[in-house]
Design a protein around this motif. Structure first.
Motif, short mmCIF file in Angstrom:
data_model
loop_
_atom_site.label_atom_id
_atom_site.label_comp_id
_atom_site.label_asym_id
_atom_site.label_seq_id
_atom_site.Cartn_x
_atom_site.Cartn_y
_atom_site.Cartn_z
N ASN A 8 0.82 -1.21 0.00
CA ASN A 8 0.00 0.00 0.00
C ASN A 8 0.85 1.25 0.00
OD1 ASN A 8 -2.41 -1.42 0.01
ND2 ASN A 8 -2.57 -1.41 2.26
N PHE A 9 2.05 1.18 0.55
CA PHE A 9 2.87 2.37 0.70
C PHE A 9 4.12 2.33 -0.18
CE2 PHE A 9 0.73 2.18 4.91
CZ PHE A 9 -0.02 3.34 4.75
N THR A 10 4.25 1.28 -1.01
CA THR A 10 5.45 1.20 -1.84
C THR A 10 5.55 2.39 -2.77
OG1 THR A 10 5.43 -1.20 -1.74
CG2 THR A 10 6.68 -0.19 -3.53
N ASN A 11 4.44 2.78 -3.38
CA ASN A 11 4.38 3.97 -4.23
C ASN A 11 3.17 4.79 -3.82
OD1 ASN A 11 6.60 3.52 -6.23
ND2 ASN A 11 5.44 1.66 -6.60
N PRO A 12 3.26 5.54 -2.73
CA PRO A 12 2.08 6.26 -2.23
C PRO A 12 1.62 7.32 -3.21
CG PRO A 12 4.06 7.03 -1.13
CD PRO A 12 4.48 5.86 -1.95
N SER A 13 0.32 7.39 -3.43
CA SER A 13 -0.22 8.43 -4.31
C SER A 13 -0.32 9.75 -3.57
CB SER A 13 -1.60 8.01 -4.83
OG SER A 13 -2.49 7.78 -3.74
N THR A 14 -0.46 9.69 -2.25
CA THR A 14 -0.54 10.91 -1.44
C THR A 14 0.23 10.72 -0.14
OG1 THR A 14 -2.58 10.17 -0.35
CG2 THR A 14 -2.83 11.52 -2.35
N PHE A 15 0.61 11.86 0.43
CA PHE A 15 1.11 11.89 1.80
C PHE A 15 0.09 12.66 2.65
CE2 PHE A 15 5.38 11.28 -0.14
CZ PHE A 15 5.77 10.19 0.61
N ILE A 16 0.13 12.40 3.94
CA ILE A 16 -0.72 13.10 4.89
C ILE A 16 0.15 14.01 5.75
CG2 ILE A 16 -2.42 12.89 6.74
CD1 ILE A 16 -3.32 11.70 4.08
N LEU A 17 -0.12 15.31 5.69
CA LEU A 17 0.63 16.29 6.47
C LEU A 17 -0.13 16.56 7.76
CD1 LEU A 17 1.51 18.74 3.55
CD2 LEU A 17 3.06 17.10 4.63
N SER A 167 11.96 10.18 -4.65
CA SER A 167 11.05 9.46 -5.55
C SER A 167 11.49 8.03 -5.79
CB SER A 167 10.95 10.20 -6.89
OG SER A 167 12.20 10.16 -7.58
N GLN A 168 12.76 7.72 -5.56
CA GLN A 168 13.29 6.38 -5.82
C GLN A 168 13.22 5.47 -4.61
OE1 GLN A 168 17.24 7.20 -7.27
NE2 GLN A 168 16.54 7.62 -9.37
N ARG A 169 12.75 5.99 -3.49
CA ARG A 169 12.67 5.17 -2.28
C ARG A 169 11.32 4.45 -2.20
NH1 ARG A 169 17.15 6.05 -2.73
NH2 ARG A 169 18.65 7.04 -1.34
N PRO A 170 11.30 3.20 -1.72
CA PRO A 170 10.02 2.52 -1.45
C PRO A 170 9.50 2.95 -0.07
CG PRO A 170 11.85 1.04 -1.02
CD PRO A 170 12.46 2.32 -1.53
N TYR A 171 8.20 3.18 0.03
CA TYR A 171 7.59 3.64 1.28
C TYR A 171 6.67 2.54 1.78
CZ TYR A 171 9.53 8.11 -0.07
OH TYR A 171 10.40 9.09 -0.43
N CYS A 172 7.14 1.83 2.81
CA CYS A 172 6.38 0.68 3.29
C CYS A 172 5.98 0.82 4.76
CB CYS A 172 7.21 -0.60 3.11
SG CYS A 172 8.80 -0.56 3.95
N ARG A 173 6.22 1.98 5.35
CA ARG A 173 5.88 2.16 6.76
C ARG A 173 4.58 2.94 6.91
NH1 ARG A 173 12.04 3.96 8.43
NH2 ARG A 173 13.00 1.90 8.21
N THR A 174 4.61 4.17 6.51
CA THR A 174 3.45 5.03 6.62
C THR A 174 3.60 6.16 5.62
OG1 THR A 174 2.18 6.46 8.12
CG2 THR A 174 4.55 6.44 8.40
N ASN A 175 2.51 6.85 5.34
CA ASN A 175 2.58 8.02 4.46
C ASN A 175 2.24 9.29 5.23
OD1 ASN A 175 -0.12 7.50 4.86
ND2 ASN A 175 -0.72 7.93 2.75
N VAL A 176 2.39 9.25 6.55
CA VAL A 176 2.06 10.38 7.42
C VAL A 176 3.33 11.16 7.74
CG1 VAL A 176 1.10 11.11 9.63
CG2 VAL A 176 0.09 9.18 8.39
N ILE A 177 3.32 12.46 7.41
CA ILE A 177 4.46 13.35 7.68
C ILE A 177 4.11 14.26 8.85
CG2 ILE A 177 5.92 15.19 6.73
CD1 ILE A 177 5.37 14.03 3.96
N SER A 178 4.94 14.25 9.87
CA SER A 178 4.65 15.00 11.10
C SER A 178 5.07 16.47 10.97
CB SER A 178 5.35 14.34 12.29
OG SER A 178 4.91 13.02 12.47
#
Length: 315
Positions: A8-17, A167-178
């Motif tokens: 779900n987070f390998t290529n996130p379409s959005t981030f949450i700020l 952009s080249q990193r896989p995101y597998c933890r969360t898409n939430v930016i603090s």
């Protein structure tokens, strides 16, 4: 973490700020000073650009570089504040992945551009004070244009690797930016891969690029002070040093927060997250607000032009 949730987070379409974590209930009120700062940034820096364009006596290298500083301040604040206010007032926390990378690029572009412009302004002050008879022949319009282009290109070249690496990193933890905006390290820290390249690159820009700018500025002012102390009278020394006052204030306004944030990031492990985020936000917004105020108050030509504008409107 299961493979399905990891994907779900390998290529996130959005981030949450998140905005300012821990102070969500006060977001509406926190937005008011930030909105005020942004209004001052826009009014002040556009006024600088307008005054320099309309006043022939300001068509000099120092004021051309001041216009570059104003542009860098406008780009930096505009890349951050509108989305921040959307978060604070409308709870619009989502940001598209590509929009996040674009915001990151302009933030990373503006800071080296501002640092490079301050270095160019230091060189102008050095030539004006140490080589006054040759100032017009050394800093011709062609040379000023080349210096300005070099500062712009340097900022763009230094900024580009940040979104590319992110952009080249896989995101597998969360898409939430603090945070309320997409800073480089805040984004890549969410990746589930080795981020040392991003960390080292950020350190390289801070120490080897902006650090070299500081060294060059310090060397310029060493020569400036030597020239000033050789002047015969105290009044002459004060008057000459006064021409550097605005630039020195702009330097302190920009670099002191950089040092403070750097120390806080490395040694302030016990600092509350909301305080850290607030200070980081002020660090990127206060210089764009203060620079036009500094030059408006301390520069006689700009102050005079402003007074004439308001006087004409009042009559």
């Amino acid at each position: 973490m299961s493979d399905s949730s990891r994907n779900n987070f390998t290529n996130p379409s959005t981030f949450i700020l998140l905005g300012i974590p821990g102070l969500e209930m006060a977001h509406v009120w926190i937005a008011i000073p930030f909105c005020t700062i942004y209004a001052i940034v826009m009014l002040g820096n556009f006024s600088i650009l307008f005054i320099v364009k309309m006043e022939p006596s300001l068509h000099e290298p120092m004021y051309y570089f001041l216009c570059m500083l104003a542009v860098a301040d406008l780009v930096l604040s505009t890349s951050i504040v509108p989305k921040m206010l959307n978060i604070f007032w409308f709870n619009s926390r989502e940001i598209d992945f590509s929009a996040c990378l674009t915001q990151m690029f302009f933030i990373q572009f503006s800071l080296p551009m501002e640092s490079g412009t301050l270095m160019a302004m230091a060189y102008d002050r050095y030539v004006a004070i140490c080589e006054p008879l040759r100032h017009s022949t050394i800093l011709t319009n062609s040379i000023v244009a080349k210096i300005s282009l070099a500062v712009l290109l340097r900022g763009a070249i230094l900024a580009l690797p940040c979104p590319v690496l992110a952009s080249q990193r896989p995101y597998c933890r969360t898409n939430v930016i603090s945070e309320p905006y997409c800073s480089h390290m805040a984004v890549v820290s969410l990746a589930c891969a080795d981020i040392r390249a991003s960390s080292y690159y950020g350190l390289f820009v801070l120490l080897c690029v902006m650090g070299l700018d500081v060294i060059f500025i310090a060397l310029s002012y060493t020569q400036i002070l030597r020239a000033i102390f050789r002047l015969p009278t105290k009044d002459a020394r004060l008057k000459t040093f006064g021409t550097c006052g605005s630039h020195i204030c702009a330097i302190l306004t920009f670099y002191i927060p950089v040092l403070f944030i750097s120390f806080m990031n490395r040694f302030g492990r016990n600092v509350p997250l909301h305080f850290h985020v607030l200070i980081s936000n002020l660090y990127v917004l206060l210089p764009p607000m203060l620079n036009p105020i500094i030059y408006g108050v301390r520069t006689k030509q700009i102050r005079g032009r402003l007074l004439r504008l308001f006087t004409q409107k009042g009559t």
